[in-house]
Design a protein around this motif. Structure first.
Motif, mmCIF file in Angstrom:
data_model
loop_
_atom_site.group_PDB
_atom_site.id
_atom_site.type_symbol
_atom_site.label_atom_id
_atom_site.label_comp_id
_atom_site.label_asym_id
_atom_site.label_seq_id
_atom_site.Cartn_x
_atom_site.Cartn_y
_atom_site.Cartn_z
ATOM 1 N N SER A 274 -7.299 -7.131 3.884
ATOM 2 C CA SER A 274 -6.925 -7.189 2.469
ATOM 3 C C SER A 274 -5.892 -6.108 2.157
ATOM 4 C CB SER A 274 -8.152 -6.977 1.586
ATOM 5 O OG SER A 274 -8.553 -5.620 1.586
ATOM 6 N N ALA A 275 -5.315 -6.245 0.986
ATOM 7 C CA ALA A 275 -4.503 -5.164 0.427
ATOM 8 C C ALA A 275 -5.460 -4.024 0.074
ATOM 9 C CB ALA A 275 -3.785 -5.664 -0.827
ATOM 10 N N CYS A 276 -4.913 -2.951 -0.386
ATOM 11 C CA CYS A 276 -5.720 -1.824 -0.827
ATOM 12 C C CYS A 276 -6.320 -2.139 -2.198
ATOM 13 C CB CYS A 276 -4.814 -0.592 -0.918
ATOM 14 S SG CYS A 276 -5.678 0.922 -1.306
ATOM 15 N N ASN B 182 0.812 -1.208 0.000
ATOM 16 C CA ASN B 182 0.000 0.000 0.000
ATOM 17 C C ASN B 182 0.846 1.259 0.000
ATOM 18 O OD1 ASN B 182 -2.201 -1.659 0.131
ATOM 19 N ND2 ASN B 182 -2.437 -1.465 2.330
ATOM 20 N N LYS B 183 2.100 1.157 0.451
ATOM 21 C CA LYS B 183 2.959 2.328 0.550
ATOM 22 C C LYS B 183 3.819 2.517 -0.700
ATOM 23 C CE LYS B 183 3.181 1.711 5.497
ATOM 24 N NZ LYS B 183 3.990 1.279 6.615
ATOM 25 N N THR C 270 -9.932 -1.092 2.014
ATOM 26 C CA THR C 270 -9.468 -2.421 2.394
ATOM 27 C C THR C 270 -10.649 -3.124 3.059
ATOM 28 O OG1 THR C 270 -8.696 -1.779 4.581
ATOM 29 C CG2 THR C 270 -7.086 -1.674 2.803
ATOM 30 N N ILE C 271 -10.589 -4.423 3.106
ATOM 31 C CA ILE C 271 -11.584 -5.209 3.826
ATOM 32 C C ILE C 271 -10.896 -5.749 5.073
ATOM 33 C CG2 ILE C 271 -13.073 -7.243 3.790
ATOM 34 C CD1 ILE C 271 -14.063 -4.902 2.035
ATOM 35 N N LYS D 17 -4.089 -11.475 -2.054
ATOM 36 C CA LYS D 17 -3.927 -10.097 -1.563
ATOM 37 C C LYS D 17 -4.558 -9.883 -0.193
ATOM 38 C CE LYS D 17 -3.167 -8.139 -6.051
ATOM 39 N NZ LYS D 17 -3.774 -8.380 -7.282
ATOM 40 N N PHE D 18 -4.267 -10.809 0.725
ATOM 41 C CA PHE D 18 -4.713 -10.701 2.109
ATOM 42 C C PHE D 18 -3.549 -11.020 3.031
ATOM 43 C CE2 PHE D 18 -8.940 -10.878 0.388
ATOM 44 C CZ PHE D 18 -9.750 -10.288 1.352
ATOM 45 N N SER D 19 -3.613 -10.464 4.219
ATOM 46 C CA SER D 19 -2.691 -10.789 5.304
ATOM 47 C C SER D 19 -3.519 -11.185 6.510
ATOM 48 C CB SER D 19 -1.829 -9.580 5.682
ATOM 49 O OG SER D 19 -0.917 -9.284 4.656
#
Length: 160
Positions: free
Chosen positions: A146-148, A5-6, A61-62, A117-119
């Motif tokens: 989730s990711a952005c 995201n950064k 994000t979710i 795309k999840f952590s």
């Protein structure tokens, strides 16, 4: 995953919010099956959150936090070991596993699924040391994020 995201060269994928929420629900179910314990699972489902400093009307994000309680702590410890073994079989990369930096040194597992795309950050909170008859319950706390993403063209994020 959150570093993505950064990254100024990263363009968040356009996806419907409902689609990503459904995927989060499925991933949480996958994690619960890997835990392999029957207990009390908290009810709130996935929700929409802001995506860092991005435009809140377009980017999101979710976030799906939940917990499992009502299971003996010994079984929960075995479940954390099982998660470390099972998640990689389902496309997760274990980023870290061991005591966290809190004073209680809670067992923590952090994993990424770059394909999806999840952590996920999973903690085992062992409250048996200070539990009283009506005291806090030990629990496995799961924090899935989730990711952005960005909403499809012509739509706005309106589900905070």
């Amino acid at each position: 995953m959150t570093d993505t995201n950064k990254d100024p060269g990263y363009t968040p994928e356009a996806r419907e919010i409902s689609e990503v929420k459904q995927e989060a629900t499925g991933l949480s179910g996958e994690i619960l099956r890997a835990i392999g314990l029957q207990g009390e699972v908290s009810k709130p489902g996935p929700g929409v959150a802001v995506c860092g400093e991005e435009n809140a009307d377009r980017f999101y994000t979710i976030h799906h936090p939940w917990s499992l309680t009502g299971v003996p702590i010994g079984d929960m410890k075995k479940a954390m070991t099982r998660l470390k073994e099972e998640l990689p079989k389902n496309g997760w990369k274990i980023v870290s596993y061991g005591p966290d930096k809190s004073p209680s040194k809670s067992l923590e597992l952090v994993a990424d699924s770059t394909k999806r795309k999840f952590s996920v950050n999973i903690h085992l909170y062992d409250e048996t040391v200070r539990a009283k008859t009506d005291g806090p319950k030990s629990k496995i706390y799961v924090d899935l994020i989730s990711a952005c993403f960005q909403v499809p063209k012509g739509k706005t994020v309106d589900q905070y």
